[in-house]
Structures are given as structure tokens and as C-alpha cells.
Design an enzyme around this catalytic site. Structure first.
Site, PDB file in Angstrom:
ATOM      1  N   THR A 102       0.831  -1.193   0.000  1.00 39.28           N
ATOM      2  CA  THR A 102       0.000   0.000   0.000  1.00 39.28           C
ATOM      3  C   THR A 102       0.868   1.245   0.000  1.00 39.28           C
ATOM      4  O   THR A 102       1.849   1.325   0.759  1.00 39.28           O
ATOM      5  CB  THR A 102      -0.906   0.014   1.249  1.00 39.28           C
ATOM      6  N   SER A 103       0.548   2.216  -0.859  1.00 38.48           N
ATOM      7  CA  SER A 103       1.240   3.502  -0.918  1.00 38.48           C
ATOM      8  C   SER A 103       2.725   3.306  -1.199  1.00 38.48           C
ATOM      9  O   SER A 103       3.093   2.802  -2.257  1.00 38.48           O
ATOM     10  CB  SER A 103       0.990   4.288   0.372  1.00 38.48           C
ATOM     11  N   SER A 104       3.607   3.635  -0.264  1.00 36.76           N
ATOM     12  CA  SER A 104       5.033   3.401  -0.481  1.00 36.76           C
ATOM     13  C   SER A 104       5.303   1.919  -0.727  1.00 36.76           C
ATOM     14  O   SER A 104       6.171   1.545  -1.519  1.00 36.76           O
ATOM     15  CB  SER A 104       5.829   3.890   0.739  1.00 36.76           C
ATOM     16  N   HIS A 246      -6.822   7.821  -0.430  1.00 28.86           N
ATOM     17  CA  HIS A 246      -5.550   7.103  -0.503  1.00 28.86           C
ATOM     18  C   HIS A 246      -5.607   5.721   0.162  1.00 28.86           C
ATOM     19  O   HIS A 246      -4.810   4.851  -0.161  1.00 28.86           O
ATOM     20  CB  HIS A 246      -4.465   7.956   0.154  1.00 28.86           C
TER      21      HIS A 246
END
Length: 261
Positions: A102-104, A246
Site C-alpha cells: 500500500t502507498s510506499s 488514498h
């Protein structure tokens, strides 16, 4: 690294690397969004690796040339070393290794797909960016704060499918084998890694995997999600989440079905 071993692990078990978001940790991602990776592992017998980013801010290095390059060092090679350790120590199956994040962590999953296609058979990216999009000239692996790329984060980095594909392929020059299947999730209301990144990722992997867009399927796998199918749907799938920010919810079973676990 933390490792979750299923109660009834397969003798030669699939390995899933679950990669946390910026500011997170291995232990935080274990319970993130009430995910069911561990519960499903007990039912299906796979191994889960939860790596923790070494940077002081808990973000993954997806900006340096080292981490973006096959056997170049950095966080990506560290994760690959974790996979090798799990194969040797816990009886993991080197032919069934997958990454999700997730994300990074999603950015790192894409980096692993480009730099280590010989290791990973499938990756899932929740709210990420294309492989190489976060590259920052002069960024150095092993620093306390990996580079941040504002243009990429804001959805301002756009390339042709061929250019994105060439970039992903450049991180393992000379490689002629197959690339992992890819699944991408992104919310239309994402203000951290903005929604245009979703289209850029799909362009990139459609080129790398040599599959063309086939169709959109509304309300799949649930209401307000649109599935984008490429080719016959076995190599590349995208899921656009209408109105979601996000924090796109994890869809573990959809991933496992896609990977054949």
C-alpha cells in the site's frame, strides 16, 4: 523482517511479501485495514513476509538508482534477500513468490516487478505509482529519508506506454524472461498519490506484459469499483475505486484468486 507461518503450512509454500505504507511498519501492516492475509494463510498454508523499511520515516527507497536496479542494492534487494531466506529456512516455494503493498509499499511492489521479475510471479499495488516514477537524481540508498518526487506524487509525470515499459525493463538490462502478473488498485479521490498515476501504471504494465485493454466491468468486485481488464485478464487487472481516497481497502481474496493461491 517479520514472518507469519501458517498453522498448517504447505511443504513447499507460496510466499507473499506484504509491504507497508510510508510511516508504517511490519507490525502495523499486519493489522492494517483489518486485513485477512494471516487468517487466509492459516487456511491456505502460505508464508507471509512483513518487511519494515529501515528509513527513519518508515518509507521505502524507490527513488535511488541502487534500489531500482537488479542486484543494485537498496531496499529492493534487501526484500529479495528476505525471500531467499524464507525459501531456505521455512520451505518457501521460489516459483510462487508474490508481493503486495500500500502507498510506499505499492511503489516498492512495482519496483520489485521491474527489477526482480525473475523472483516475483505476481504483484499488487494499492495506491502506488509506476515503476521508476519516483526516481530522484542523486538519491542514495541507505539514507535516513528516501527521496520524494512531487511531480510523480501529484500525477504530473506522464509517459507513453512504450516509454514507461522501457523504463521498467531498463532496471534489469539483458533480462529476457517473463514478468509478473500485475494488479493495480487506486481511488479516484486520492490526494496523496493522485489518481492520474493509476492510468500511468496501467500503461506501463500493459506494455511490459504485451496486453491490450479489453473492457471495463462496472461494480466489480463491489459497488462503485470499476475493473479494467487487459487481454484475457490473467496478466493485468486494474480496479478504480470511485470516491475512495488514498486508503483503498485490501481485497485479499481477489489477489489470491488472481495469483492462483
Amino acid at each position: 523482517m517479520y514472518v507469519y507461518l501458517a498453522e498448517k503450512k504447505q511443504d513447499k509454500a507460496p510466499i507473499i511479501v506484504a509491504i507497508h505504507y510510508c510511516g508504517g511498519s511490519a507490525t502495523a501492516y499486519f493489522t492494517f485495514n483489518n486485513n485477512k492475509y494471516a487468517t487466509l494463510a492459516d487456511a491456505k498454508g502460505y508464508i507471509i513476509i512483513y518487511p519494515s523499511a529501515p528509513s527513519s520515516g518508515g518509507c521505502w527507497d524507490v527513488a535511488s538508482k541502487q534500489s531500482l536496479t537488479h542486484n543494485g542494492g537498496g531496499d529492493s534487494q534487501t526484500i529479495v534477500n528476505m525471500v531467499k531466506y524464507a525459501v531456505d529456512t521455512y520451505g518457501g516455494d521460489p516459483e510462487r513468490v508474490f508481493a503486495t503493498g500500500t502507498s510506499s509499499g505499492a511503489m516498492m511492489a512495482n519496483v520489485l516487478a521491474g527489477a526482480y521479475p525473475d523472483v516475483f510471479k505476481g504483484v499488487t499495488a494499492y495506491s502506488g505509482v509506476a515503476d521508476g516514477c519516483f526516481y530522484v537524481s542523486g538519491a542514495t540508498a541507505g539514507t535516513s529519508s528516501p527521496g520524494w518526487n512531487n511531480a510523480c506524487a501529484n500525477g504530473q509525470s506522464s509517459k507513453t506506454a512504450q516509454a514507461w515499459g522501457d523504463l521498467a525493463r531498463s532496471y534489469y538490462p539483458g533480462y529476457t524472461g517473463s514478468y509478473p502478473k500485475v494488479m493495480i488498485w487506486h481511488g479516484t479521490a486520492d490526494t496523496t498519490l493522485r489518481y492520474p498515476n493509476y492510468a500511468e501504471m496501467l500503461k506501463q504494465w500493459s506494455n511490459v506484459l504485451a496486453v491490450d485493454f479489453s473492457k471495463n466491468v462496472s461494480n466489480t468486485p463491489e459497488a462503485k469499483y470499476t475493473e479494467s481488464v487487459y487481454g484475457d485478464g490473467t496478466k493485468l487487472l486494474g480496479f478504480s475505486a470511485q470516491g475512495v481516497g488514498h486508503n483503498v481497502p485490501i481485497h485479499e481474496q481477489v489477489e489470491l484468486d488472481f495469483w492462483g493461491i
